[in-house]
Design a protein around this motif. Structure first.
Motif, PDB file in Angstrom:
ATOM      1  N   CYS A  56       0.788  -1.228   0.000  1.00  0.00           N
ATOM      2  CA  CYS A  56       0.000   0.000   0.000  1.00  0.00           C
ATOM      3  C   CYS A  56       0.823   1.283   0.000  1.00  0.00           C
ATOM      4  O   CYS A  56       0.434   2.265  -0.637  1.00  0.00           O
ATOM      5  N   VAL A  58       3.407   2.413  -1.349  1.00  0.00           N
ATOM      6  CA  VAL A  58       3.928   2.994  -2.583  1.00  0.00           C
ATOM      7  C   VAL A  58       2.968   4.063  -3.113  1.00  0.00           C
ATOM      8  O   VAL A  58       3.398   5.041  -3.729  1.00  0.00           O
ATOM      9  N   CYS A  59       1.683   3.914  -2.847  1.00  0.00           N
ATOM     10  CA  CYS A  59       0.698   4.908  -3.287  1.00  0.00           C
ATOM     11  C   CYS A  59       0.138   5.740  -2.138  1.00  0.00           C
ATOM     12  O   CYS A  59      -0.573   6.711  -2.367  1.00  0.00           O
ATOM     13  N   HIS A  60       0.400   5.324  -0.906  1.00  0.00           N
ATOM     14  CA  HIS A  60      -0.235   5.990   0.230  1.00  0.00           C
ATOM     15  C   HIS A  60       0.763   6.407   1.305  1.00  0.00           C
ATOM     16  O   HIS A  60       0.625   6.051   2.467  1.00  0.00           O
ATOM     17  N   SER A  66      -2.270   9.104  -2.450  1.00  0.00           N
ATOM     18  CA  SER A  66      -3.353   8.919  -3.422  1.00  0.00           C
ATOM     19  C   SER A  66      -4.707   8.967  -2.712  1.00  0.00           C
ATOM     20  O   SER A  66      -4.898   8.311  -1.695  1.00  0.00           O
ATOM     21  N   GLY A  67      -5.599   9.758  -3.266  1.00  0.00           N
ATOM     22  CA  GLY A  67      -6.929   9.884  -2.676  1.00  0.00           C
ATOM     23  C   GLY A  67      -6.899  10.493  -1.285  1.00  0.00           C
ATOM     24  O   GLY A  67      -7.878  10.373  -0.535  1.00  0.00           O
ATOM     25  N   ILE A  69      -5.153   9.459   1.100  1.00  0.00           N
ATOM     26  CA  ILE A  69      -5.041   8.364   2.068  1.00  0.00           C
ATOM     27  C   ILE A  69      -3.576   8.061   2.357  1.00  0.00           C
ATOM     28  O   ILE A  69      -2.752   7.946   1.434  1.00  0.00           O
ATOM     29  N   LEU A  86     -10.210   1.126   5.882  1.00  0.00           N
ATOM     30  CA  LEU A  86      -9.162   0.129   5.635  1.00  0.00           C
ATOM     31  C   LEU A  86      -9.792  -1.201   5.222  1.00  0.00           C
ATOM     32  O   LEU A  86      -9.439  -1.776   4.191  1.00  0.00           O
ATOM     33  N   GLY A  89     -11.608  -1.024   1.837  1.00  0.00           N
ATOM     34  CA  GLY A  89     -10.680  -1.003   0.698  1.00  0.00           C
ATOM     35  C   GLY A  89     -10.081  -2.363   0.410  1.00  0.00           C
ATOM     36  O   GLY A  89     -10.101  -2.831  -0.723  1.00  0.00           O
ATOM     37  N   VAL A  90      -9.540  -3.027   1.447  1.00  0.00           N
ATOM     38  CA  VAL A  90      -8.840  -4.295   1.191  1.00  0.00           C
ATOM     39  C   VAL A  90      -9.813  -5.438   0.933  1.00  0.00           C
ATOM     40  O   VAL A  90      -9.475  -6.404   0.262  1.00  0.00           O
ATOM     41  N   PHE A  96     -15.863   1.151  -1.944  1.00  0.00           N
ATOM     42  CA  PHE A  96     -14.447   1.293  -1.594  1.00  0.00           C
ATOM     43  C   PHE A  96     -13.563   0.688  -2.683  1.00  0.00           C
ATOM     44  O   PHE A  96     -14.028  -0.097  -3.514  1.00  0.00           O
ATOM     45  N   GLY A  97     -12.277   1.031  -2.590  1.00  0.00           N
ATOM     46  CA  GLY A  97     -11.239   0.357  -3.351  1.00  0.00           C
ATOM     47  C   GLY A  97     -11.573   0.168  -4.826  1.00  0.00           C
ATOM     48  O   GLY A  97     -12.031   1.102  -5.440  1.00  0.00           O
ATOM     49  N   MET A  99      -8.667  -2.127  -3.323  1.00  0.00           N
ATOM     50  CA  MET A  99      -7.252  -1.938  -3.022  1.00  0.00           C
ATOM     51  C   MET A  99      -6.553  -3.278  -2.842  1.00  0.00           C
ATOM     52  O   MET A  99      -7.175  -4.204  -2.333  1.00  0.00           O
ATOM     53  N   LEU A 106      -5.519  -8.916  -1.554  1.00  0.00           N
ATOM     54  CA  LEU A 106      -4.568  -9.503  -0.616  1.00  0.00           C
ATOM     55  C   LEU A 106      -4.962 -10.949  -0.336  1.00  0.00           C
ATOM     56  O   LEU A 106      -6.124 -11.326  -0.490  1.00  0.00           O
TER      57      LEU A 106
HETATM   58  C1  HEC Z   1      -1.199   1.720  -7.333  1.00  0.00           C
HETATM   59  C2  HEC Z   1      -1.533   2.659  -6.300  1.00  0.00           C
HETATM   60  C3  HEC Z   1      -2.315   2.191  -5.101  1.00  0.00           C
HETATM   61  C4  HEC Z   1      -2.036   1.113  -4.275  1.00  0.00           C
HETATM   62  C5  HEC Z   1      -0.903   0.097  -4.397  1.00  0.00           C
HETATM   63  C6  HEC Z   1      -3.018   1.154  -3.211  1.00  0.00           C
HETATM   64  N1  HEC Z   1      -3.863   2.208  -3.398  1.00  0.00           N
HETATM   65 FE1  HEC Z   1      -5.379   2.763  -2.178  1.00  0.00          FE
HETATM   66  N2  HEC Z   1      -5.890   4.256  -3.467  1.00  0.00           N
HETATM   67  C7  HEC Z   1      -5.217   4.585  -4.622  1.00  0.00           C
HETATM   68  C8  HEC Z   1      -5.908   5.685  -5.284  1.00  0.00           C
HETATM   69  C9  HEC Z   1      -5.487   6.349  -6.582  1.00  0.00           C
HETATM   70  C10 HEC Z   1      -7.016   6.003  -4.466  1.00  0.00           C
HETATM   71  C11 HEC Z   1      -8.085   7.079  -4.715  1.00  0.00           C
HETATM   72  C12 HEC Z   1      -9.392   6.474  -5.082  1.00  0.00           C
HETATM   73  C13 HEC Z   1      -9.325   5.735  -6.381  1.00  0.00           C
HETATM   74  O1  HEC Z   1      -8.768   6.250  -7.376  1.00  0.00           O
HETATM   75  O2  HEC Z   1      -9.807   4.590  -6.412  1.00  0.00           O
HETATM   76  C14 HEC Z   1      -6.957   5.101  -3.334  1.00  0.00           C
HETATM   77  C15 HEC Z   1      -7.880   5.099  -2.303  1.00  0.00           C
HETATM   78  C16 HEC Z   1      -7.784   4.351  -1.165  1.00  0.00           C
HETATM   79  C17 HEC Z   1      -8.687   4.441  -0.031  1.00  0.00           C
HETATM   80  C18 HEC Z   1      -9.873   5.386   0.065  1.00  0.00           C
HETATM   81  C19 HEC Z   1     -11.189   4.679  -0.048  1.00  0.00           C
HETATM   82  C20 HEC Z   1     -11.290   3.819  -1.239  1.00  0.00           C
HETATM   83  O3  HEC Z   1     -11.245   2.606  -1.015  1.00  0.00           O
HETATM   84  O4  HEC Z   1     -11.340   4.295  -2.367  1.00  0.00           O
HETATM   85  C21 HEC Z   1      -8.244   3.529   0.902  1.00  0.00           C
HETATM   86  C22 HEC Z   1      -8.832   3.239   2.267  1.00  0.00           C
HETATM   87  C23 HEC Z   1      -7.072   2.877   0.352  1.00  0.00           C
HETATM   88  N3  HEC Z   1      -6.820   3.395  -0.896  1.00  0.00           N
HETATM   89  C24 HEC Z   1      -6.369   1.892   0.981  1.00  0.00           C
HETATM   90  C25 HEC Z   1      -5.362   1.154   0.385  1.00  0.00           C
HETATM   91  C26 HEC Z   1      -4.723   0.016   1.023  1.00  0.00           C
HETATM   92  C27 HEC Z   1      -5.030  -0.490   2.417  1.00  0.00           C
HETATM   93  C28 HEC Z   1      -3.815  -0.452   0.129  1.00  0.00           C
HETATM   94  C29 HEC Z   1      -2.956  -1.683   0.276  1.00  0.00           C
HETATM   95  C30 HEC Z   1      -3.628  -2.929   0.477  1.00  0.00           C
HETATM   96  C31 HEC Z   1      -3.857   0.403  -1.049  1.00  0.00           C
HETATM   97  N4  HEC Z   1      -4.816   1.349  -0.859  1.00  0.00           N
HETATM   98  C32 HEC Z   1      -3.056   0.236  -2.154  1.00  0.00           C
HETATM   99  C33 HEC Z   1      -4.082   3.988  -5.087  1.00  0.00           C
HETATM  100  C34 HEC Z   1      -3.479   2.857  -4.550  1.00  0.00           C
END
Ligand code: HEC
Length: 125
Positions: A56, A58-60, A66-67, A69, A86, A89-90, A96-97, A99, A106
């Motif tokens: 996670c 790398v983007c957060h 990102s977003g 978060i 959390l 998303g997962v 959500f997600g 993610m 995962l």
């Molecule tokens: C490749 C980049 C990337 C990765 C890796 C990533 N995210 Fe995200 N995440 C984003 C982006 C961009 C957003 C903004 C919303 C969207 O574009 O979907 C976001 C939004 C979210 C949000 C806001 C609510 C939602 O679900 O949209 C949560 C919570 C979140 N991420 C959790 C995680 C977690 C926990 C992990 C690891 C398991 C993770 N992210 C891995 C790019 C990523």
């Protein structure tokens, strides 16, 4: 009669001798050993933060939030744990997600550990 008994004795001794020489080892029986999922000792520092680093952050991170978060430190992540984002998303809940974005879900083992940590109240341990 004696001969028959003697014969049976010899045969069964041979059988025992050869059957006991079968050499099996774990690798032959299970060529692709799978590590069992151990979620008995879930902690933030030893478990959850490692899952976040691998999937996670790398983007957060603070630099790339990102977003909006951030998942790479306890304060931000525990906030997401308690407000449901959390898990949403997962676990790819609707709204959500999903993610990690663009990646695969995962493992059920990692999901179980995250769920357990959330249920414990997202402790900083
Ligand atoms: C490749 C980049 C990337 C990765 C890796 C990533 N995210 Fe995200 N995440 C984003 C982006 C961009 C957003 C903004 C919303 C969207 O574009 O979907 C976001 C939004 C979210 C949000 C806001 C609510 C939602 O679900 O949209 C949560 C919570 C979140 N991420 C959790 C995680 C977690 C926990 C992990 C690891 C398991 C993770 N992210 C891995 C790019 C990523």
């Amino acid at each position: 009669m004696k001969k028959i008994i003697y014969g049976i004795f010899v045969m069964s001794s041979l059988l025992l001798l050869f059957s006991s020489c079968y050499n099996d080892n774990e690798y032959d029986l299970y060529p692709f050993p799978t590590t069992p999922c151990d979620s008995s000792n879930v902690t933030y520092s030893g478990t959850i933060s490692l899952i976040m680093t691998a999937n996670c952050n790398v983007c957060h991170s603070a630099a790339v939030a990102s977003g909006g978060i951030i998942t790479d430190n306890y304060n931000d992540l525990s906030g997401l744990a308690t407000n449901g984002m959390l898990w949403g998303g997962v676990n790819w809940e609707s709204g959500f997600g999903p993610m990690p974005k663009g990646g695969s879900k995962l493992s059920s083992c990692d999901l179980g550990k995250i769920k357990k940590w959330i249920n414990l109240g997202a402790p900083n341990n």
